[in-house]
Design an enzyme around this catalytic site. Structure first.
Site, PDB file in Angstrom:
ATOM      1  NE  ARG A  54      39.170  -8.506 -17.361  1.00 39.42           N
ATOM      2  CZ  ARG A  54      37.947  -9.005 -17.253  1.00 39.42           C
ATOM      3  NH1 ARG A  54      37.473  -9.805 -18.167  1.00 39.42           N
ATOM      4  NH2 ARG A  54      37.187  -8.680 -16.228  1.00 39.42           N
ATOM      5  CE  LYS A 159      41.119  12.187 -12.009  1.00 41.11           C
ATOM      6  NZ  LYS A 159      41.621  12.235 -13.365  1.00 41.11           N
ATOM      7  CG  HIS A 189      48.940  12.702 -11.854  1.00 36.52           C
ATOM      8  ND1 HIS A 189      47.659  12.742 -12.302  1.00 36.52           N
ATOM      9  CD2 HIS A 189      49.628  13.577 -12.631  1.00 36.52           C
ATOM     10  CE1 HIS A 189      47.569  13.595 -13.300  1.00 36.52           C
ATOM     11  NE2 HIS A 189      48.748  14.120 -13.531  1.00 36.52           N
ATOM     12  CE  LYS A 193      51.170  17.475 -12.377  1.00 37.52           C
ATOM     13  NZ  LYS A 193      51.748  17.042 -13.635  1.00 37.52           N
ATOM     14  CD  GLU A 227      44.767  18.678 -19.634  1.00 32.40           C
ATOM     15  OE1 GLU A 227      45.537  17.746 -19.846  1.00 32.40           O
ATOM     16  OE2 GLU A 227      43.580  18.528 -19.321  1.00 32.40           O
ATOM     17  CG  HIS A 251      44.269  16.677 -11.047  1.00 36.26           C
ATOM     18  ND1 HIS A 251      44.666  15.608 -10.288  1.00 36.26           N
ATOM     19  CD2 HIS A 251      44.080  16.187 -12.301  1.00 36.26           C
ATOM     20  CE1 HIS A 251      44.702  14.521 -11.054  1.00 36.26           C
ATOM     21  NE2 HIS A 251      44.347  14.846 -12.270  1.00 36.26           N
ATOM     22  CE  LYS A 347      40.857  16.560 -21.003  1.00 35.82           C
ATOM     23  NZ  LYS A 347      42.166  16.489 -20.350  1.00 35.82           N
TER      24      LYS A 347
HETATM   25  C1  BG6 Z   1      44.382  13.357 -15.560  1.00 39.77           C
HETATM   26  C2  BG6 Z   1      43.138  13.636 -16.347  1.00 39.77           C
HETATM   27  O1  BG6 Z   1      44.061  13.020 -14.227  1.00 39.77           O
HETATM   28  O2  BG6 Z   1      45.219  14.516 -15.562  1.00 39.77           O
HETATM   29  C3  BG6 Z   1      43.487  14.065 -17.765  1.00 39.77           C
HETATM   30  O3  BG6 Z   1      42.329  12.465 -16.378  1.00 39.77           O
HETATM   31  C4  BG6 Z   1      44.459  15.211 -17.754  1.00 39.77           C
HETATM   32  O4  BG6 Z   1      42.307  14.407 -18.486  1.00 39.77           O
HETATM   33  C5  BG6 Z   1      45.651  14.913 -16.858  1.00 39.77           C
HETATM   34  O5  BG6 Z   1      44.883  15.428 -19.089  1.00 39.77           O
HETATM   35  C6  BG6 Z   1      46.527  16.127 -16.688  1.00 39.77           C
HETATM   36  O6  BG6 Z   1      47.695  15.767 -16.020  1.00 39.77           O
HETATM   37  P1  BG6 Z   1      49.059  16.569 -16.249  1.00 39.77           P
HETATM   38  O7  BG6 Z   1      50.004  15.948 -15.272  1.00 39.77           O
HETATM   39  O8  BG6 Z   1      49.449  16.358 -17.681  1.00 39.77           O
HETATM   40  O9  BG6 Z   1      48.760  18.010 -15.962  1.00 39.77           O
END
Ligand code: BG6
Length: 487
Positions: A54, A159, A189, A193, A227, A251, A347
């Site tokens: 923007r 996503k 993503h 990996k 996490e 994921h 988390k």
């Molecule tokens: C993201 C989530 O898609 O993946 C996050 O939105 C999460 O909340 C992250 O922390 C985890 O990715 P990675 O690669 O660090 O395991």
């Protein structure tokens, strides 16, 4: 799929357009990955990158300065020629308020740059935007005829793809009104990996494992993505998402389908994605008794006090958003009937680890029971996806000395001992977009099949149990997963 280590793939000359060109994803992931691919010669000499955002104050020069800063701050190695690369390959275009006029100006700028760089009209358009902006951006792109070009046009979307089944369908309809499915690259993503891609190699290149990968030999499968970080400053997004939408629907479900799928008919994008969709369609509707949601309370991580979810900035004081989810999944097909698959993510858990644990059935006869001190554990294969990537195969062994005392030991493999550091997933995924390989991207029917499973749970408004930050989740989750040690 990642072939960078062995082959130098040079993609066709193109322009890479990034919406959200000044955003966090661009700075932390996309720019360093593109820079890395360029340094390895994958992008060729003529390809260029156009950041779109923007901000009307920015121009090519100030955008390049931002990019240089981002590259310098990135953990990936700096290249001597970073400055030169930015000056030659990076350009900026404002999209203002996103009006039809703004998009026409963008189309004109793309054509001008293509002319100046003698590009044949190959375009990758990456939407690194919040999900709310997807529909209008897709429609405006089409109005400006940016959905087709003299070469190829590929659209990349991050996503979340919708927030439930209805919105995912709607997004797919909008996409299909203007783009072919073969042009659409939905990024999860986790599929970038190395260790996740290796699930296919591990299973289908090792007949030893494949022969025991079924209900006769496997007792249960547990998939954990834990996490230790909290939600940080992401409350604006996370409060409307929660662990089920943020992690499970995408994921963890990808990990589940790659673990459970049948051998594909061929090693190509559609054959692999067909098998993943079949797994999703074989899953029995998830019962609410098989689900535990949790929310972290304050606690300690690595000895440091951390706040609870409700104390995080931007979180409503009565929020019922789940920061933890554990689910029991049943796959009703010939291979997996009766074998529970447990998914668990959260988390502020005790440690950061992603792993798949395949627990095998015990021997049919408990031959060792009469001896003292003799507790037979089942064999297990633990695939660690991150960190400390590798796998361990646990087995029982007789402790040397008198008596028949058994001990569990493991055979282990670690990537870091065998290979150079693993590439960042975005390097793999971006190269795949540019070479037109959709294997690691999520197909329309796959997204919808996943939402079909989880949407009823979102509608149930399940209770959310507290858990202490730094633990492995609420006690109810431990019971769901069948007890055992905390890990
Ligand atoms: C993201 C989530 O898609 O993946 C996050 O939105 C999460 O909340 C992250 O922390 C985890 O990715 P990675 O690669 O660090 O395991």
């Amino acid at each position: 799929m990642n072939q960078q280590a062995t082959t130098r793939i040079e993609v066709e000359p193109h322009i890479f357009v990034v919406f959200g060109g000044t955003g966090d994803l661009m700075r932390r992931k996309l720019l360093p990955a593109l820079r890395h691919l360029a340094s390895r010669g994958h992008l060729g000499k003529r390809s260029i990158i156009l950041g779109v955002a923007r901000n009307a104050e920015l121009n090519d020069e100030s955008f390049r300065a931002l990019a240089r800063e981002a590259l310098a701050a990135s953990p990936s190695p700096a290249y001597e020629a970073d400055g030169k690369w930015c000056a030659e390959c990076l350009f900026y275009q404002t999209i203002g308020k996103g009006t039809q006029e703004n998009f026409r100006a963008l189309a004109a700028r793309i054509e001008e740059l293509e002319g100046a760089h003698k590009l044949p009209g190959n375009r990758a358009i990456y939407l690194a935007l919040g999900p709310g902006a997807f529909p209008s951006t897709i429609m405006r792109l089409a109005e400006a005829r940016l959905n087709r070009s003299p070469g190829w046009t590929r659209l990349v979307i991050e996503k979340p793809f919708g927030r439930d089944l209805a919105s995912a369908k709607e997004l797919n309809q909008i996409l299909h009104r203007h783009f072919q499915e073969s042009q659409v690259y939905r990024i999860d993503h986790y599929l970038g990996k190395e260790t996740v891609q290796n699930l296919l190699a591990f299973r289908f290149a090792n007949a030893l494992f494949e022969s025991v990968w079924n209900r006769d030999r496997v007792e249960s499968v547990e998939i954990t993505v834990a996490e230790s970080l909290g939600i940080g400053t992401r409350a604006g997004y996370y409060e409307n998402a929660g662990a089920l939408r943020d992690m499970v629907q995408n994921h963890l479900t990808q990990l589940l389908t790659l673990t459970a799928m049948e051998v594909p008919a061929a090693f190509d994008a559609d054959a692999i994605r067909d098998e993943k969709v079949k797994v999703l369609r074989s899953i029995v509707p998830i019962r609410k008794e098989g689900v535990v949601f949790g929310q972290y309370d304050s606690g300690k991580i690595d000895g440091e006090a951390v706040p609870g979810y409700l104390e995080e900035p931007g979180v409503a004081s009565d929020s019922q958003t789940e920061s933890f989810a554990a689910l029991r999944i049943e796959i009703a097909n010939w291979r997996w009937q009766g074998v529970p698959f447990y998914l668990r993510t959260g988390k502020r858990m005790a440690e950061r680890v992603s792993r798949i644990e395949v627990k095998f059935r015990c021997s049919p006869v408990t031959f060792f029971q009469p001896f003292d001190d003799c507790n037979v554990h089942s064999n297990a294969l633990v695939i660690t996806l991150q960190p400390d990537e590798g796998f361990d195969l646990r087995f029982e062994i007789k402790s040397p000395g008198q008596g028949m005392n058994l001990k569990t030991h493991q055979l282990s493999f670690r990537y870091e001992e065998a290979f150079e550091p693993l590439p960042d997933g975005y390097q793999t995924l971006l190269l795949d977009v540019l070479t037109g390989d959709q294997t690691l991207f999520v197909r329309d029917d796959e997204v919808e099949a996943a939402w079909r499973l989880y949407t009823p749970l979102l509608e149930e408004r399940l209770p959310v149990s507290p858990y202490t930050a730094g633990s492995w989740g609420p006690p109810e989750a431990k019971r769901l997963l069948g007890g055992g040690e905390d890990r």
